[in-house]
Design a protein around this motif. Sequence first.
Motif, mmCIF file in Angstrom:
data_model
loop_
_atom_site.group_PDB
_atom_site.id
_atom_site.type_symbol
_atom_site.label_atom_id
_atom_site.label_comp_id
_atom_site.label_asym_id
_atom_site.label_seq_id
_atom_site.Cartn_x
_atom_site.Cartn_y
_atom_site.Cartn_z
ATOM 1 N N LYS A 161 -13.872 53.003 -2.154
ATOM 2 C CA LYS A 161 -13.486 51.587 -2.245
ATOM 3 C C LYS A 161 -14.306 50.862 -3.307
ATOM 4 O O LYS A 161 -13.794 50.052 -4.072
ATOM 5 C CB LYS A 161 -13.671 50.894 -0.890
ATOM 6 C CG LYS A 161 -12.629 51.245 0.153
ATOM 7 C CD LYS A 161 -12.907 50.483 1.434
ATOM 8 C CE LYS A 161 -11.852 50.760 2.496
ATOM 9 N NZ LYS A 161 -12.134 50.026 3.750
ATOM 10 N N LYS A 199 -4.957 51.003 0.560
ATOM 11 C CA LYS A 199 -4.434 50.261 -0.598
ATOM 12 C C LYS A 199 -5.570 49.417 -1.136
ATOM 13 O O LYS A 199 -6.059 48.511 -0.457
ATOM 14 C CB LYS A 199 -3.247 49.391 -0.208
ATOM 15 C CG LYS A 199 -2.537 48.789 -1.417
ATOM 16 C CD LYS A 199 -1.242 48.123 -1.020
ATOM 17 C CE LYS A 199 -0.464 47.641 -2.234
ATOM 18 N NZ LYS A 199 -0.029 48.731 -3.120
ATOM 19 N N LEU A 200 -6.043 49.751 -2.324
ATOM 20 C CA LEU A 200 -7.169 49.063 -2.929
ATOM 21 C C LEU A 200 -6.672 48.279 -4.134
ATOM 22 O O LEU A 200 -6.237 48.878 -5.127
ATOM 23 C CB LEU A 200 -8.245 50.069 -3.351
ATOM 24 C CG LEU A 200 -8.704 51.042 -2.251
ATOM 25 C CD1 LEU A 200 -9.751 51.998 -2.797
ATOM 26 C CD2 LEU A 200 -9.248 50.289 -1.047
ATOM 27 N N ASP A 201 -6.727 46.954 -4.033
ATOM 28 C CA ASP A 201 -6.162 46.098 -5.071
ATOM 29 C C ASP A 201 -4.687 46.487 -5.280
ATOM 30 O O ASP A 201 -3.883 46.365 -4.380
ATOM 31 C CB ASP A 201 -6.970 46.196 -6.364
ATOM 32 C CG ASP A 201 -8.393 45.660 -6.174
ATOM 33 O OD1 ASP A 201 -8.550 44.709 -5.387
ATOM 34 O OD2 ASP A 201 -9.313 46.190 -6.806
ATOM 35 N N THR A 202 -4.358 47.001 -6.427
ATOM 36 C CA THR A 202 -2.964 47.391 -6.690
ATOM 37 C C THR A 202 -2.775 48.908 -6.624
ATOM 38 O O THR A 202 -1.704 49.411 -6.961
ATOM 39 C CB THR A 202 -2.537 46.889 -8.080
ATOM 40 O OG1 THR A 202 -3.408 47.465 -9.064
ATOM 41 C CG2 THR A 202 -2.609 45.375 -8.152
ATOM 42 N N SER A 203 -3.791 49.616 -6.193
ATOM 43 C CA SER A 203 -3.732 51.081 -6.212
ATOM 44 C C SER A 203 -3.619 51.647 -4.804
ATOM 45 O O SER A 203 -4.328 51.208 -3.887
ATOM 46 C CB SER A 203 -4.976 51.654 -6.896
ATOM 47 O OG SER A 203 -5.093 51.182 -8.218
ATOM 48 N N ASN A 258 -10.491 51.828 -14.634
ATOM 49 C CA ASN A 258 -10.737 51.094 -15.876
ATOM 50 C C ASN A 258 -11.092 52.041 -17.016
ATOM 51 O O ASN A 258 -10.643 51.881 -18.145
ATOM 52 C CB ASN A 258 -11.859 50.078 -15.677
ATOM 53 C CG ASN A 258 -11.452 48.939 -14.758
ATOM 54 O OD1 ASN A 258 -10.268 48.711 -14.533
ATOM 55 N ND2 ASN A 258 -12.422 48.229 -14.211
ATOM 56 N N GLN A 280 -12.092 51.481 -8.827
ATOM 57 C CA GLN A 280 -11.640 50.632 -9.926
ATOM 58 C C GLN A 280 -12.390 50.932 -11.213
ATOM 59 O O GLN A 280 -11.838 50.835 -12.314
ATOM 60 C CB GLN A 280 -11.798 49.154 -9.559
ATOM 61 C CG GLN A 280 -11.019 48.208 -10.476
ATOM 62 C CD GLN A 280 -9.521 48.478 -10.476
ATOM 63 O OE1 GLN A 280 -8.916 48.657 -9.411
ATOM 64 N NE2 GLN A 280 -8.916 48.519 -11.663
#
Length: 295
Positions: free
Chosen positions: A127, A63-67, A135, A131
């Motif tokens: 990781k 689970k990376l941030d909200t993903s 983005n 993001q």
Amino acid sequence: MSSLEWAECQLAEIELLTSMFPTREELEITDQLALAELRDFVEGSGSADSPPPSRPQFLIKQKLDTSDVILSCAYPSEYPSVLPEITVRCSDLSRAQQTQLHADLNTFLLENCQGEVCVLSAVDWVKENLQLFINKSVSAAATPKKETASPQSEKVFSRLWIYSHHIYNKTKRKNILEWSKELGLSGFSMPGKPGIVCVEGPQSACEEFWSRVKVLTWKKIMIRHREDIPLDRSGEDSRTVESIDSLRKFTGFEEAMFDPHGNRGNHMDLGQLYHFLNEKGCCDVFQIYFGIEGK
């Protein structure tokens, strides 16, 4: 490296991953039998004549941030002399961004980890970079597209003849079938050694198919031959503009098998392949693939 050395590296990496990701929610071994065969081979209780027939496969869930992201990993028998097969799944990525992520990840592993175990390096890279791709995907979705493809590419019918050293992996075979259907392409794929794929349809769809396929982990893959036919040839004569469907030699897309044989059933009868191509009006490509005239 020998088969035993490859297997020792694979087992050592799995044991390391198990210690780092101790729960099933983090690391899931999807083929326990393959892992047991690998351990038996390394410890000497299995057959010493040949490496284990199955390949360890596992999922690493993060689970990376909200993903939520899942790395689906499989070891070729020659790993780490060749790269592992790693597929990154994340619902926050568009298909185009997922394709680009796989291409960039493979480039990173080739340049930095060739010949070494590299699953942890792949996890760290994802990781650090996921993001950025998310983005880009969000930014692209927020920007209206004036056109979905190059106007020029939509005026061209293409047929790609793809050659691979081999096509064994079930996931790759499934991807080839699903992607061709999704993109509206006709043609066929022949698994085994060698592997052959033919796709035909709008040039933009063929190029998209190739961009997805080529970034998967292959020992060798290339476009052996391509045919590009302008749809609007009215400048040459008074004929009407040709349609995509009128130029197709195949109806739909299928996986074609031609009397599989050999120790693992991975070799096809090339004579039957030639007759199949001849029936479709494509027999000339046989010599392009194999350097000999078919019979």
